[in-house]
Design a protein around this motif. Sequence first.
Motif, PDB file in Angstrom:
ATOM      1  N   ASP A  41       0.895  -0.953   0.028  1.00 48.69           N
ATOM      2  CA  ASP A  41      -0.113   0.025  -0.087  1.00 48.69           C
ATOM      3  C   ASP A  41       0.876   1.078   0.088  1.00 48.69           C
ATOM      4  N   LEU A  42       0.821   2.086  -1.039  1.00 44.90           N
ATOM      5  CA  LEU A  42       1.614   3.357  -1.146  1.00 44.90           C
ATOM      6  C   LEU A  42       0.770   4.512  -1.115  1.00 44.90           C
ATOM      7  N   THR A  43       1.178   5.455   0.011  1.00 45.12           N
ATOM      8  CA  THR A  43       0.693   6.583   0.054  1.00 45.12           C
ATOM      9  C   THR A  43       1.508   7.544  -0.184  1.00 45.12           C
ATOM     10  N   THR A  44       1.101   8.768  -0.715  1.00 45.40           N
ATOM     11  CA  THR A  44       2.028  10.087  -1.033  1.00 45.40           C
ATOM     12  C   THR A  44       1.534  11.105  -1.092  1.00 45.40           C
ATOM     13  N   ARG A  45       2.261  12.051  -0.596  1.00 42.57           N
ATOM     14  CA  ARG A  45       1.417  13.476  -0.525  1.00 42.57           C
ATOM     15  C   ARG A  45       2.469  14.706  -0.702  1.00 42.57           C
ATOM     16  N   THR A  46       2.360  15.750  -1.434  1.00 42.70           N
ATOM     17  CA  THR A  46       3.176  16.849  -1.375  1.00 42.70           C
ATOM     18  C   THR A  46       2.470  17.925  -0.158  1.00 42.70           C
ATOM     19  N   ALA A  47       3.551  18.767   0.185  1.00 40.04           N
ATOM     20  CA  ALA A  47       3.226  19.764   1.113  1.00 40.04           C
ATOM     21  C   ALA A  47       2.281  20.717   0.593  1.00 40.04           C
ATOM     22  N   SER A  48       2.335  21.114  -0.465  1.00 38.09           N
ATOM     23  CA  SER A  48       1.504  22.096  -1.017  1.00 38.09           C
ATOM     24  C   SER A  48       0.155  21.750  -1.487  1.00 38.09           C
ATOM     25  N   VAL A  49      -0.210  20.424  -1.397  1.00 34.49           N
ATOM     26  CA  VAL A  49      -1.764  19.862  -1.832  1.00 34.49           C
ATOM     27  C   VAL A  49      -2.364  19.161  -0.566  1.00 34.49           C
ATOM     28  N   ALA A  50      -3.497  19.687  -0.607  1.00 35.85           N
ATOM     29  CA  ALA A  50      -4.499  19.183   0.347  1.00 35.85           C
ATOM     30  C   ALA A  50      -4.995  17.865   0.227  1.00 35.85           C
ATOM     31  N   SER A  51      -4.486  16.942  -0.403  1.00 31.69           N
ATOM     32  CA  SER A  51      -4.846  15.652  -0.590  1.00 31.69           C
ATOM     33  C   SER A  51      -3.808  14.615  -0.792  1.00 31.69           C
ATOM     34  N   ARG A  52      -3.705  13.423  -0.767  1.00 33.87           N
ATOM     35  CA  ARG A  52      -2.810  12.335  -0.784  1.00 33.87           C
ATOM     36  C   ARG A  52      -3.256  11.458  -1.834  1.00 33.87           C
ATOM     37  N   LEU A  53      -2.615  10.655  -2.407  1.00 35.82           N
ATOM     38  CA  LEU A  53      -2.674   9.677  -3.276  1.00 35.82           C
ATOM     39  C   LEU A  53      -2.461   8.108  -2.516  1.00 35.82           C
ATOM     40  N   VAL A  54      -3.369   7.269  -3.094  1.00 31.20           N
ATOM     41  CA  VAL A  54      -3.266   5.932  -2.159  1.00 31.20           C
ATOM     42  C   VAL A  54      -3.554   5.086  -3.416  1.00 31.20           C
ATOM     43  N   ALA A  55      -2.191   4.084  -3.475  1.00 35.58           N
ATOM     44  CA  ALA A  55      -2.212   2.999  -4.521  1.00 35.58           C
ATOM     45  C   ALA A  55      -2.130   1.693  -3.843  1.00 35.58           C
ATOM     46  N   GLU A  56      -2.988   0.662  -4.337  1.00 34.62           N
ATOM     47  CA  GLU A  56      -2.815  -0.636  -3.741  1.00 34.62           C
ATOM     48  C   GLU A  56      -2.515  -1.693  -4.814  1.00 34.62           C
ATOM     49  N   PHE A  57      -1.137  -2.431  -4.245  1.00 28.10           N
ATOM     50  CA  PHE A  57      -0.493  -3.416  -5.246  1.00 28.10           C
ATOM     51  C   PHE A  57      -1.058  -4.752  -4.540  1.00 28.10           C
ATOM     52  N   ASP A  58      -1.445  -5.640  -5.162  1.00 31.37           N
ATOM     53  CA  ASP A  58      -1.821  -6.968  -4.744  1.00 31.37           C
ATOM     54  C   ASP A  58      -0.780  -7.808  -5.635  1.00 31.37           C
ATOM     55  N   TRP A  59       0.281  -8.409  -5.164  1.00 32.65           N
ATOM     56  CA  TRP A  59       1.303  -9.140  -6.185  1.00 32.65           C
ATOM     57  C   TRP A  59       0.825 -10.305  -6.553  1.00 32.65           C
ATOM     58  N   SER A  60      -0.217 -10.894  -5.534  1.00 30.20           N
ATOM     59  CA  SER A  60      -0.574 -12.229  -6.026  1.00 30.20           C
ATOM     60  C   SER A  60      -1.379 -12.460  -7.290  1.00 30.20           C
ATOM     61  N   LEU A  61      -1.678 -11.223  -7.823  1.00 24.41           N
ATOM     62  CA  LEU A  61      -2.498 -11.188  -9.127  1.00 24.41           C
ATOM     63  C   LEU A  61      -1.831 -11.478 -10.486  1.00 24.41           C
ATOM     64  N   ILE A  62      -0.381 -11.355 -10.157  1.00 22.02           N
ATOM     65  CA  ILE A  62       0.414 -11.773 -11.307  1.00 22.02           C
ATOM     66  C   ILE A  62       1.564 -12.792 -10.839  1.00 22.02           C
ATOM     67  N   GLU A  63       1.034 -13.550  -9.893  1.00 21.33           N
ATOM     68  CA  GLU A  63       2.024 -14.801  -9.510  1.00 21.33           C
ATOM     69  C   GLU A  63       1.459 -16.034 -10.230  1.00 21.33           C
ATOM     70  N   GLU A  64       0.123 -15.925 -10.754  1.00 23.60           N
ATOM     71  CA  GLU A  64      -0.472 -17.205 -11.610  1.00 23.60           C
ATOM     72  C   GLU A  64       0.275 -17.477 -12.714  1.00 23.60           C
ATOM     73  N   PRO A  65       0.648 -18.508 -13.229  1.00 22.37           N
ATOM     74  CA  PRO A  65       1.254 -18.829 -14.384  1.00 22.37           C
ATOM     75  C   PRO A  65       0.519 -18.248 -15.667  1.00 22.37           C
ATOM     76  N   GLY A  66       1.412 -17.815 -16.396  1.00 25.44           N
ATOM     77  CA  GLY A  66       0.795 -16.997 -17.731  1.00 25.44           C
ATOM     78  C   GLY A  66       0.609 -15.570 -17.716  1.00 25.44           C
ATOM     79  N   THR A  67       0.640 -14.928 -16.326  1.00 25.57           N
ATOM     80  CA  THR A  67       0.142 -13.503 -16.016  1.00 25.57           C
ATOM     81  C   THR A  67       1.434 -12.607 -16.204  1.00 25.57           C
ATOM     82  N   TYR A  68       1.160 -11.508 -16.820  1.00 20.08           N
ATOM     83  CA  TYR A  68       2.401 -10.640 -16.672  1.00 20.08           C
ATOM     84  C   TYR A  68       1.998  -9.292 -15.959  1.00 20.08           C
ATOM     85  N   LEU A  69       3.186  -8.532 -15.846  1.00 18.82           N
ATOM     86  CA  LEU A  69       3.100  -7.456 -15.065  1.00 18.82           C
ATOM     87  C   LEU A  69       2.290  -6.262 -15.650  1.00 18.82           C
TER      88      LEU A  69
END
Length: 323
Positions: A41-69
């Motif tokens: 879970d990645l959360t990032t924010r700059t000091a000049s902005v009144a909001s933050r961005l949140v990204a969620e990575f579930d690596w299990s989704l690409i660990e099945e055979p035949g799947t790619y990044l």
Amino acid sequence: DFKAGSASGELGGQRSPGGRRRLGSKGVGRFASQRLGTRLDLTTRTASVASRLVAEFDWSLIEEPGTYLEDMRIPWREKRCPKSDPSGTRLAISGLRDAWSPERFEKLRVALSRLVSPDRVGNPFEITLSIEGSSETIGSLIESTVPMYSLVGQVDENGQATMTWLDLQGNREEWVREVLWPEGSERNCGPFQFRFSAWDLDRPALLQYFSLTGSKLGLRDFRRSLRDHTGVSLYRDGFRILPYGEPDNDWLRLDRRRVNNPTLRLSNNQLIGVILLGADENAELRDQTNREGLVANAAYEHLREVVCELVGYLENRRFSSRR
């Protein structure tokens, strides 16, 4: 939208608004987080902005055979927050793939203590390690431990070395030397700063050292502490270049040099060294594609020869001081 390389006209990539060079571009960081846990879970924010961005990575989704990044879809959202909230980036890794023992935490602490250059003038970057409510600010051993012998200085773009010698008896000397410096930028390593700290490890010398410095460590603990940190490490723009300086990486071949003259020469486990480089100033010292060190070109061989020459000055003066 950062693109790796020298799009800005600078060798080694662009710089952040705070002046630090942006690293990466090979995807190693993504592999590292995926290796540690199944979710990021990645959360990032700059000091000049009144909001933050949140990204969620579930690596299990690409660990099945035949799947790619490239097939992975990463959900992200923007969340409002007060401007008083702290800015920065937070990476939270969960679903850990390995159990963490006290030994692994100690190995992590040692690795973090060597990650950032001891010379942090103008750089507020610091590391705090918190484990189950106990926090510790991580520092470099070369900063916190008094050496028996030290040599600190710099080599300029013309091969002139200016250095200062110090020993435990309080002797101080200033030296200026001309070091090996071939013509042609592609054949020389470029200017750099250096810092060497050395110790004698025999029992009488260490007992005298403990008496003079007031160290509370015993012989075994002190030797073990040095062993975890010894070697000559390379730092570029404030951050370490691996694997130089690791316990099993004697890239200067100090142990081999010592075989022929053990009285004069220092072994790798007696020396903690720091070499400070810059991506712009040392343009010919380039990373291997796999990030496992520098390309073994003429500039790298020149760096190795010059550093050995500088260590030789330390060894000669240490031999006289020891006598």
